[in-house]
Design a protein around this motif. Sequence first.
Motif, short mmCIF file in Angstrom:
data_model
loop_
_atom_site.label_atom_id
_atom_site.label_comp_id
_atom_site.label_asym_id
_atom_site.label_seq_id
_atom_site.Cartn_x
_atom_site.Cartn_y
_atom_site.Cartn_z
N ARG A 19 1.33 0.28 4.56
CA ARG A 19 0.88 -0.25 3.30
C ARG A 19 0.05 0.59 2.73
NH1 ARG A 19 -0.34 -4.37 7.67
NH2 ARG A 19 1.14 -6.14 7.43
N ARG A 20 0.66 1.69 2.16
CA ARG A 20 0.01 2.69 1.36
C ARG A 20 -0.39 2.15 -0.08
NH1 ARG A 20 5.01 6.57 2.33
NH2 ARG A 20 5.82 4.46 1.84
N PRO B 117 7.46 -0.13 -3.71
CA PRO B 117 5.85 -0.16 -3.41
C PRO B 117 6.09 -0.47 -1.88
CG PRO B 117 6.29 -1.82 -4.50
CD PRO B 117 7.64 -1.22 -4.79
N ASP B 118 5.18 -0.35 -0.97
CA ASP B 118 5.10 -0.96 0.37
C ASP B 118 4.90 -2.42 0.05
OD1 ASP B 118 5.29 1.58 1.68
OD2 ASP B 118 3.38 2.08 1.48
N CYS B 119 4.03 -2.80 -0.73
CA CYS B 119 3.65 -4.31 -0.77
C CYS B 119 3.61 -4.69 -2.28
CB CYS B 119 2.31 -4.71 -0.38
SG CYS B 119 2.31 -4.02 1.40
N ASP C 108 -6.66 2.88 4.55
CA ASP C 108 -4.96 2.91 4.71
C ASP C 108 -4.38 2.69 3.37
OD1 ASP C 108 -5.26 2.40 7.49
OD2 ASP C 108 -6.61 1.05 6.94
N GLY C 109 -4.77 2.47 2.34
CA GLY C 109 -3.97 2.13 1.19
C GLY C 109 -4.62 2.01 -0.14
N LYS C 110 -4.01 1.79 -1.26
CA LYS C 110 -4.51 1.64 -2.59
C LYS C 110 -4.03 0.41 -3.29
CE LYS C 110 -6.54 3.95 -6.14
NZ LYS C 110 -8.17 3.53 -6.21
N SER C 111 -4.78 -0.16 -4.03
CA SER C 111 -4.41 -1.34 -4.72
C SER C 111 -3.85 -0.76 -6.22
CB SER C 111 -5.38 -2.50 -5.34
OG SER C 111 -5.98 -2.82 -4.12
N CYS C 112 -2.60 -1.10 -6.53
CA CYS C 112 -2.26 -0.39 -7.56
C CYS C 112 -1.81 -1.37 -8.96
CB CYS C 112 -0.87 0.37 -7.44
SG CYS C 112 -0.84 1.88 -6.30
#
Length: 299
Positions: free
Chosen positions: A8-9, A30-32, A221-225
């Motif tokens: 979940r990058r 995207p991962d998510c 762990d990751g970033k909201s884009c």
Amino acid sequence: MAVTNHIRRSMIFLNTQRAALVKEAFVYHPDCVIFDLEDAVAEGEKDSARIQLYQTLKNVDYQGVERWVRVNALDSDLINEDIRAAVAGGAEGIRLPKTETAAEVQAAADKIAAAETEFNRPVGKTMMMAALESPLGIMNAYEIATASDRMMGIALSAGDYTRTMHAKRTVAGTELFGARSQMLIAARAAGVMAFATVYTDTDNEAGFVDELRLIKDMGFDGKSCINPKQIGVTHAVFNPSAAEIKHAEHVMQAVADSKANGVGVLTVDGKMVDIAWVEGAQRTLKLAQAAGIYKGALV
Ligand SMILES: CC(C)(COP(=O)(O)OP(=O)(O)OC[C@H]1O[C@@H](n2cnc3c(N)ncnc32)[C@H](O)[C@@H]1OP(=O)(O)O)[C@@H](O)C(=O)NCCC(=O)NCCSC(=O)C[C@@](O)(CC(=O)O)C(=O)O
Ligand SMILES: [Mg+2]
């Protein structure tokens, strides 16, 4: 157990009001994705966005991209229908906005369980994450993160957080340091993932990379884009580098050898290493494998 392993990058927000946008977003890899029913959707478009969400979840093959839905606030008259549509469509998770208390997470979890029963989905399968967007949310981060077995992670949301803190957004992000640190500590103590806030200056790639490096080093762990052009660069920064992978392999090998030889502390690539380094090295190799850039063995 609701929470599944998934890389979940990147989690990209999709404005569910825009049909063209939600139907093809998997092409950016995207991962998510986060189908937004909250602030990106205009007040008069909430019902049509929800219908759009259900149709997309049911009919579009997202090809392994994890599908999250940001529902409207718990005290709105929209959340019940938002959760029903998300669960009926088979979304992997629900993102709660503006979360301030554990009780809110539990109330939303109850609604999710009711929807899972109504739509014959396995009860307990839908994951949750909570966005912390206010001082109270940050103060209660640990209680929120541990409020349900469904909780996969917590996310900082800087737009609303700085509004409620009367703070100004700066390039360096000084105004976010306290919140970032506090929520990360809470996430790690709770055993859930931690996600950094959106970067709104979409044309400033250099600034975006600086922020990604900072949050990666802090332990996020990751970033909201918010834009497809942020996905590739997010993955590039979050992926372990070739040097990091090599070093992790050296650590694993050296610690295994030293165990056999009865040695506790040793030097790897010029740096001191002991058993405490093993977990980090394993995490690096696991992440690299999940990212598809490492084919070696995971010890
Ligand atoms: C910013 C902008 C309008 C710019 O549009 P533009 O059209 O100028 O962008 P361009 O770069 O020209 O687009 C090139 C091509 O990509 C397509 N494309 C663009 N964006 C895409 C996307 N997201 N997904 C898939 N596709 C996309 C586009 O359709 C085009 O396709 P095509 O025409 O075929 O070439 C657009 O990106 C956008 O809407 N972003 C999402 C905004 C959003 O959802 N905000 C709510 C969540 S944050 C929040 O609420 C704050 C928070 O709550 C946060 C928290 O909770 O963490 C807090 O408190 O901080
Ligand atoms: Mg917000």
